[in-house]
Design a protein around this motif. Structure first.
Motif, PDB file in Angstrom:
ATOM      1  N   LEU A 176       0.854  -1.193   0.000  1.00 47.04           N
ATOM      2  CA  LEU A 176       0.000   0.000   0.000  1.00 47.04           C
ATOM      3  C   LEU A 176       0.891   1.245   0.000  1.00 47.04           C
ATOM      4  CD1 LEU A 176      -2.749   1.471   0.296  1.00 47.04           C
ATOM      5  CD2 LEU A 176      -2.518   1.164   2.787  1.00 47.04           C
ATOM      6  N   LYS A 177       0.581   2.177  -0.891  1.00 44.34           N
ATOM      7  CA  LYS A 177       1.330   3.436  -0.977  1.00 44.34           C
ATOM      8  C   LYS A 177       0.345   4.580  -0.712  1.00 44.34           C
ATOM      9  CE  LYS A 177       4.521   3.747  -3.989  1.00 44.34           C
ATOM     10  NZ  LYS A 177       5.322   3.901  -5.247  1.00 44.34           N
ATOM     11  N   ILE A 178       0.700   5.445   0.229  1.00 40.54           N
ATOM     12  CA  ILE A 178      -0.159   6.574   0.603  1.00 40.54           C
ATOM     13  C   ILE A 178       0.576   7.881   0.300  1.00 40.54           C
ATOM     14  CG2 ILE A 178      -1.296   7.777   2.521  1.00 40.54           C
ATOM     15  CD1 ILE A 178      -1.826   5.100   3.800  1.00 40.54           C
ATOM     16  N   TYR A 179      -0.080   8.724  -0.473  1.00 36.35           N
ATOM     17  CA  TYR A 179       0.459  10.043  -0.808  1.00 36.35           C
ATOM     18  C   TYR A 179      -0.259  11.081   0.067  1.00 36.35           C
ATOM     19  CZ  TYR A 179       2.205   7.730  -5.023  1.00 36.35           C
ATOM     20  OH  TYR A 179       2.844   6.888  -5.904  1.00 36.35           O
ATOM     21  N   SER A 180       0.527  11.919   0.758  1.00 34.89           N
ATOM     22  CA  SER A 180      -0.069  12.947   1.623  1.00 34.89           C
ATOM     23  C   SER A 180       0.960  14.031   1.907  1.00 34.89           C
ATOM     24  CB  SER A 180      -0.570  12.325   2.935  1.00 34.89           C
ATOM     25  OG  SER A 180      -1.038  13.327   3.807  1.00 34.89           O
TER      26      SER A 180
END
Length: 764
Positions: free
Chosen positions: A130-134
């Motif tokens: 899982l990759k989360i951009y923030s």
């Protein structure tokens, strides 16, 4: 420094495309017991509610979480450049889908976990990426593992999975422990201590500080006095279950955490080193430093993997064949290589000679000298041939006549079936050598021919056909060797122990037995006399007694017996009426008699039987003569003879013939018959031994000439003549599907390693 974590993320993305974990990339592995607050720590770092929650075991697959700061990282699409992009998430198993609602992220994690690990509480090692951009996160790579639990059915699986991740030297261990539990019982710290005994790559996190009993605190732990770690401990305060249910905003949760540490009397002095913000910055700094230290080793490892993968790829061969001439060259090279390996295996010159067992030509040698030779030696020359069978053969060969010598036809009649016994092991020897050559054929080819299974199969078929063609003539020739031996019995063979020598040997043996029997009778006689001494003691002579003692004893007995006979004649004249043989006068010795009564006889009556007195012998009647037989010692034995026509009864020829043939007396042999049987047995054994030696020498030679040598000399010509045809090239060079898949996988791996090496070079 800010580019190091995105660099590792790129490497991780590159390696994830092929599902390879051959390169140990730096990452932070989160370890904690169930209900220790591990998931809350991750959600606080991400500032999103995205992890599954519930009772029991919720996390059942590793979750590889990449956090990308959108101010530093590259935006995924050109349309979003320069705009205020909302926080989003992407899954590796859904490459073309973005998630903006993190409730959907939670549901996808649950669905993907159930798809692989099942609906029950099973654990799976396959990770979820899982990759989360923030804009609210720092660049981090975290791995969330299943919590350590106590149920015995999955506890071992969970611990083994955690150890697989934290054992890697490039992993930083984030050990989460609740503050309201004794630290000595922390499962996360126990596991970390197993793989990191010096605590150089372990960072501790204390949760639930706000739930400790009044008057207690964890200041000694947070300052490193109670449980020293090189990377130290960091305290955090997560949202309570009531805050989660009320959906308390993350900003308010951070403010509450800050107020707790600043207002707590014990933690006020270290409040700047506590809290989720400090934890995120610390993890970011630790991970970047760790990457910087490990990057040279990673580059060297990737370079080494490139070389190994290139070598593996070259072993699969070039998948392209340019032109018919190129194919013809490959066909001819492989044909020659196969034939060379076949011949080398027979001659013992193979490059891959085994040191564990016999193989190739050595096994053929073993068949000739151990298997075949031992089998021939174990055959009994007179097997299935009894003395009665030999006796019947001798008598039948004489016909209605008697003979002065043993008939030679009986010897030939009996020895030929015995020579036939050599045929079965000889033919089996041929079969064993043939089977060994087929095994050698199947072991040739190597990895080069493995890529062309059809070609390899054709090669084995051609060689097997050649061997099968030679099996028939070789077996026929070996069978003819046995027939040749049986066709002419050469009794003039120089090694044959002839009839004359056999008769001399048997005659000497018979004389020896006769002499031993005579000596035994004489010793028995002396023992009988000496046994009647005055003192009642027996004087027994055995074989070790001297001949002189025996002669002297016999001489004394003869003198005594002569005196007794003279006295008997005097008594007979004095008592002529004593016709019944009894001596009743006063001169008669007490207890002495001459009628053969038991216990009252003289030496001769005891030793030779009763001796009738002159003038007092009762002659038997003619009828008694017909039914009595007097033996050599004077004793009579009744003999029953079958009645004949002379007795007034009809003659049943078949019954009389059956009586004679099945009679026990008829099957018993006399001395002459016994000598003849022994003579035939010795002649059979002598001639069989000569034939056996000849067969033991000729069969291996025939097999080598007709089967082994012929095959090894003709194999290459046969292969070329059968398979070197242009119309067969396309079919023969058809590659194996599995090998093609392995080559494609190896090529993809090589591309990944090269791409990773390029990324590292550009970053450095």
């Amino acid at each position: 420094m800010n580019d190091l974590i995105p660099l590792v993320n790129k490497l991780q993305d590159v390696f994830n495309t092929i599902g390879s974990d051959q390169i140990d990339l730096p990452q932070i592995v989160v370890v904690g017991s169930q209900s220790s607050g591990k998931s809350s720590v991750l959600e606080t770092i991400v500032q999103k509610d995205f992890l599954p929650r519930g009772n029991g075991i919720v996390t059942r697959r590793p979750l590889v979480l990449q956090l990308v700061n959108t101010h530093i990282g590259t935006l995924p699409t050109s349309e979003t450049v320069g705009t205020d992009v909302p926080d989003r998430a992407e899954f590796l198993h859904l490459p073309h889908k973005q998630f903006f609602d993190f409730d959907d992220v939670r549901r996808e994690i649950e669905a993907e976990t159930a798809r692989v690990a099942g609906q029950k509480k099973a654990i799976s090692r396959t990770p979820i990426h899982l990759k989360i951009y923030s804009k609210n996160v720092l660049n981090l790579t975290l791995v969330d593992l299943p919590g350590v639990t106590k149920p015995t059915d999955i506890e071992k699986q969970t611990r083994n999975l955690i150890l697989d991740y934290i054992t890697k030297p490039n992993s930083v261990i984030l050990a989460v422990s609740p503050a309201n539990v004794d630290l000595a019982n922390s499962d996360s710290l126990k596991l970390a201590r197993q793989v990191d005994p010096e605590a150089k790559r372990t960072i501790g996190v204390l949760t639930k500080l706000d739930l400790m009993d009044a008057g207690t605190n964890s200041l000694d732990i947070l300052t490193g006095r109670a449980y020293p770690l090189k990377l130290g401990f960091i305290g955090v305060v997560n949202r309570s279950q009531a805050d989660i249910v009320a959906n308390k905003p993350m900003a308010d949760a951070f403010q509450s955490e800050t107020d707790f540490f600043q207002g707590h009397p014990a933690y006020r002095a270290i409040s700047h080193r506590c809290g989720t913000h400090f934890l995120s910055k610390t993890l970011n700094s630790i991970l970047m430093s760790h990457i910087r230290d490990k990057l040279p080793d990673i580059k060297a490892k990737i370079n080494s993997q490139i070389g190994q993968t290139q070598q593996e790829l070259s072993s699969y061969g070039d998948p392209t064949f340019t032109g018919q001439a190129h194919r013809a060259t490959i066909i001819l090279q492989l044909l020659t290589k196969f034939a060379t390996e076949f011949v080398a295996a027979i001659d013992g010159k193979s490059a891959d000679i085994s040191t564990k067992e016999l193989c190739g030509g050595a096994r053929i040698y073993y068949i000739f000298n151990n298997v075949f030779g031992t089998t021939l030696e174990s055959i009994n020359p007179c097997e299935n041939l009894s003395a009665q069978d030999i006796g019947f053969a001798i008598r039948n060969s004489k016909g209605p006549r008697s003979s002065l010598f043993v008939p030679e036809i009986a010897f030939e009649l009996l020895v030929k079936p015995q020579i036939k016994l050599l045929e079965s092991p000889s033919l089996r020897c041929v079969e064993l050598v043939y089977e060994e050559l087929v095994k050698i054929c199947h072991s040739c080819g190597g990895k080069e021919l493995a890529r062309f299974p059809r070609f390899h199969t054709k090669l084995i078929e051609v060689v097997s056909d050649l061997l099968r063609e030679r099996l028939g003539p070789t077996s026929d020739y070996v069978e003819s060797l046995i027939s040749i031996q049986r066709s002419y019995i050469n009794t003039n063979h120089p090694d044959f122990f002839g009839g004359g020598n056999s008769m001399l040997a048997l005659e000497k043996e018979a004389q020896r037995k006769k002499k031993d029997a005579s000596r035994s009778n004489r010793l028995h006689a002396v023992n009988t006399i000496l046994g009647g001494g005055s003192n009642g003691e027996a004087h027994v002579l055995d074989d070790s007694s001297s001949e002189k003692t025996l002669v002297n004893s016999m001489g004394n007995l003869n003198i005594q017996h002569g005196s007794d006979r003279s006295q008997d004649r005097v008594r007979e004249k004095s008592h002529p009426s004593s016709g019944n043989g009894h001596l009743n006068g006063p001169h008669s010795a007490p207890g002495s008699t001459h009628n053969g009564s038991a216990g009252n006889g003289t030496f001769f009556s005891d030793f030779f039987g009763a001796v009738p007195q002159s003038g007092h012998v009762t002659k038997p009647t003619p009828q008694e003569n017909n039914h009595a037989h007097v033996n050599a010692y004077g004793t009579s034995k009744e003999m029953v003879m079958p009645k004949t026509v002379l007795d007034g009864e009809p003659l049943d020829y078949e019954r009389r013939l059956g009586f004679l043939t099945q009679s026990k007396d008829y099957s018993q042999v006399n001395d002459r018959d016994d000598i003849e049987v022994q003579l035939i047995q010795s002649l059979i054994a002598s001639y069989f031994s000569i034939t056996r030696k000849s067969i033991q020498d000729l069969v291996p030679k025939a097999v080598m000439h007709l089967l082994v040598n012929f095959s090894r000399e003709a194999v290459q010509n046969r292969l070329v003549a059968t398979l070197y045809k242009e119309d067969l090239f396309g079919d023969l060079l058809q590659e194996d599907d599995n090998l093609c898949a392995e080559r494609a996988k190896c090529k993809a791996m090589l591309d990944v390693f090269k791409n990773a090496f390029t990324i590292i070079n550009e970053a450095m």
